[in-house]
Design a protein around this motif. Structure first.
Motif, PDB file in Angstrom:
ATOM      1  N   LEU A  24       6.875   7.681  -6.974  1.00  0.00           N
ATOM      2  CA  LEU A  24       6.457   8.189  -8.073  1.00  0.00           C
ATOM      3  C   LEU A  24       5.955   9.761  -8.383  1.00  0.00           C
ATOM      4  O   LEU A  24       6.292  10.800  -7.839  1.00  0.00           O
ATOM      5  N   PRO A  25       6.358  10.041  -9.766  1.00  0.00           N
ATOM      6  CA  PRO A  25       6.030  11.558 -10.430  1.00  0.00           C
ATOM      7  C   PRO A  25       5.149  12.995  -9.987  1.00  0.00           C
ATOM      8  O   PRO A  25       4.505  13.314 -11.048  1.00  0.00           O
ATOM      9  N   TYR A  26       4.888  12.771  -8.947  1.00  0.00           N
ATOM     10  CA  TYR A  26       3.583  13.571  -8.964  1.00  0.00           C
ATOM     11  C   TYR A  26       3.893  14.557  -7.780  1.00  0.00           C
ATOM     12  O   TYR A  26       4.824  14.249  -6.675  1.00  0.00           O
ATOM     13  N   SER A  27       3.086  15.018  -7.040  1.00  0.00           N
ATOM     14  CA  SER A  27       3.404  16.569  -6.030  1.00  0.00           C
ATOM     15  C   SER A  27       2.959  15.971  -5.095  1.00  0.00           C
ATOM     16  O   SER A  27       3.711  16.363  -3.996  1.00  0.00           O
ATOM     17  N   TRP A  28       2.323  14.770  -5.049  1.00  0.00           N
ATOM     18  CA  TRP A  28       1.235  14.908  -3.554  1.00  0.00           C
ATOM     19  C   TRP A  28       2.334  13.642  -3.581  1.00  0.00           C
ATOM     20  O   TRP A  28       2.038  12.807  -2.151  1.00  0.00           O
ATOM     21  N   ALA A  29       3.597  12.879  -4.265  1.00  0.00           N
ATOM     22  CA  ALA A  29       4.375  11.189  -3.889  1.00  0.00           C
ATOM     23  C   ALA A  29       4.603  11.882  -1.716  1.00  0.00           C
ATOM     24  O   ALA A  29       4.996  11.163  -1.330  1.00  0.00           O
ATOM     25  N   HIS A  30       5.618  12.667  -2.009  1.00  0.00           N
ATOM     26  CA  HIS A  30       6.573  12.746  -0.531  1.00  0.00           C
ATOM     27  C   HIS A  30       5.701  13.067   0.460  1.00  0.00           C
ATOM     28  O   HIS A  30       5.669  12.603   1.427  1.00  0.00           O
ATOM     29  N   PRO A  31       4.629  13.567   0.450  1.00  0.00           N
ATOM     30  CA  PRO A  31       3.527  13.444   1.935  1.00  0.00           C
ATOM     31  C   PRO A  31       2.847  12.346   1.717  1.00  0.00           C
ATOM     32  O   PRO A  31       3.021  12.190   2.655  1.00  0.00           O
ATOM     33  N   VAL A  32       2.408  11.736   0.398  1.00  0.00           N
ATOM     34  CA  VAL A  32       1.547  10.355   0.966  1.00  0.00           C
ATOM     35  C   VAL A  32       2.827   9.112   1.571  1.00  0.00           C
ATOM     36  O   VAL A  32       2.801   8.480   2.631  1.00  0.00           O
ATOM     37  N   ALA A  33       3.559   9.258   0.789  1.00  0.00           N
ATOM     38  CA  ALA A  33       4.895   8.918   1.603  1.00  0.00           C
ATOM     39  C   ALA A  33       5.469   8.952   3.266  1.00  0.00           C
ATOM     40  O   ALA A  33       5.557   8.206   3.815  1.00  0.00           O
ATOM     41  N   ALA A  34       5.444  10.075   3.149  1.00  0.00           N
ATOM     42  CA  ALA A  34       5.499  10.591   4.730  1.00  0.00           C
ATOM     43  C   ALA A  34       4.387  10.283   5.108  1.00  0.00           C
ATOM     44  O   ALA A  34       4.808   9.646   6.901  1.00  0.00           O
ATOM     45  N   ALA A  35       3.083  10.230   4.604  1.00  0.00           N
ATOM     46  CA  ALA A  35       2.283   9.828   5.723  1.00  0.00           C
ATOM     47  C   ALA A  35       2.066   7.689   5.789  1.00  0.00           C
ATOM     48  O   ALA A  35       1.968   7.704   6.499  1.00  0.00           O
ATOM     49  N   ILE A  36       2.529   7.675   4.684  1.00  0.00           N
ATOM     50  CA  ILE A  36       2.638   6.388   4.759  1.00  0.00           C
ATOM     51  C   ILE A  36       3.599   5.502   5.847  1.00  0.00           C
ATOM     52  O   ILE A  36       3.861   4.905   6.776  1.00  0.00           O
ATOM     53  N   PHE A  37       5.144   5.635   5.897  1.00  0.00           N
ATOM     54  CA  PHE A  37       5.906   6.029   7.518  1.00  0.00           C
ATOM     55  C   PHE A  37       4.800   6.577   8.547  1.00  0.00           C
ATOM     56  O   PHE A  37       5.404   5.876   9.610  1.00  0.00           O
ATOM     57  N   THR A  38       4.251   7.524   8.372  1.00  0.00           N
ATOM     58  CA  THR A  38       3.645   8.141   9.727  1.00  0.00           C
ATOM     59  C   THR A  38       2.620   6.998  10.557  1.00  0.00           C
ATOM     60  O   THR A  38       3.045   6.398  11.636  1.00  0.00           O
ATOM     61  N   PHE A  39       2.564   6.234   9.178  1.00  0.00           N
ATOM     62  CA  PHE A  39       1.327   5.106   9.541  1.00  0.00           C
ATOM     63  C   PHE A  39       2.059   3.546  10.655  1.00  0.00           C
ATOM     64  O   PHE A  39       2.092   3.352  11.446  1.00  0.00           O
ATOM     65  N   ALA A  40       3.462   4.037  10.139  1.00  0.00           N
ATOM     66  CA  ALA A  40       4.196   2.846   9.960  1.00  0.00           C
ATOM     67  C   ALA A  40       4.661   2.727  11.456  1.00  0.00           C
ATOM     68  O   ALA A  40       5.184   1.627  12.321  1.00  0.00           O
TER      69      ALA A  40
END
Length: 186
Positions: A24-40
């Motif tokens: 996603l082309p948003y500044s929050w995309a990488h932290p949210v991707a990291a949060a998804i991976f953390t949850f996994a």
């Protein structure tokens, strides 16, 4: 379907979400991707805990859990290799993915011989997984910037994970060595 297996399936279902959010082309995309991976990663620990504590271990779960783990790690590393696009990143990523292929094949082969227990997950494998997960979380969370402490920390952790990966692979191969070499001297 046990709760442990549902958590494992959830981890697999999170993979496409991780990929979509990562791009996603948003500044929050990488932290949210990291949060998804953390949850996994948390569900990885949690499904094993629940399966042991509540006696929910199943053949399906024993098969699916390592598959889910490897899929999530490999997908995250592929995304990160593209983002970091350097041999300094690609080499440890290849070591980690290559080890997973080798050890999966080794475990499958040892299971056919009825000796899977000799290559069961060790404490070294758990330490390797923990360092690997933390490295991936750090690297997913921040866009790479040369000289930034986050990128440097991510690389250090990734290299530590790659070294632990090699070390744990050696431990597993040494445990299986007698079976691997059976019949070679004849």
């Amino acid at each position: 379907m046990t709760l442990a297996n549902q958590l494992t399936l959830l981890r697999i279902a999170l993979i496409p979400l991780l990929v979509i959010v990562f791009y996603l082309p948003y500044s929050w995309a990488h932290p949210v991707a990291a949060a998804i991976f953390t949850f996994a990663a948390i569900t990885d620990w949690l499904d094993g805990y629940i399966a042991r504590k509540y006696d929910q271990s199943t053949a399906f779960g024993a098969f699916l859990d390592p598959v889910a783990d490897k899929l999530m790690v490999v997908v995250a590393l592929v995304l990160l290799v593209e983002m970091h696009a350097s041999p300094w990143f690609a080499v440890p990523a290849v070591v980690i993915v290559g080890r997973e292929i080798v050890i999966s094949a080794l475990r499958e082969w040892m299971a056919e011989l009825g000796k899977r227990a000799s290559v069961a997950v060790s404490m070294m494998g758990k330490v390797k997984t923990t360092v690997q997960m933390i490295a991936i979380i750090v690297l997913l969370a921040f866009y790479p910037q040369v000289g930034s402490w986050q990128t440097t920390l991510g690389y250090i952790l990734l290299y530590a994970a790659a070294l632990l990966t090699l070390w744990s692979m050696i431990i597993y191969i040494r445990a299986a060595w007698p079976e691997l070499m059976a019949g070679e001297g004849e």
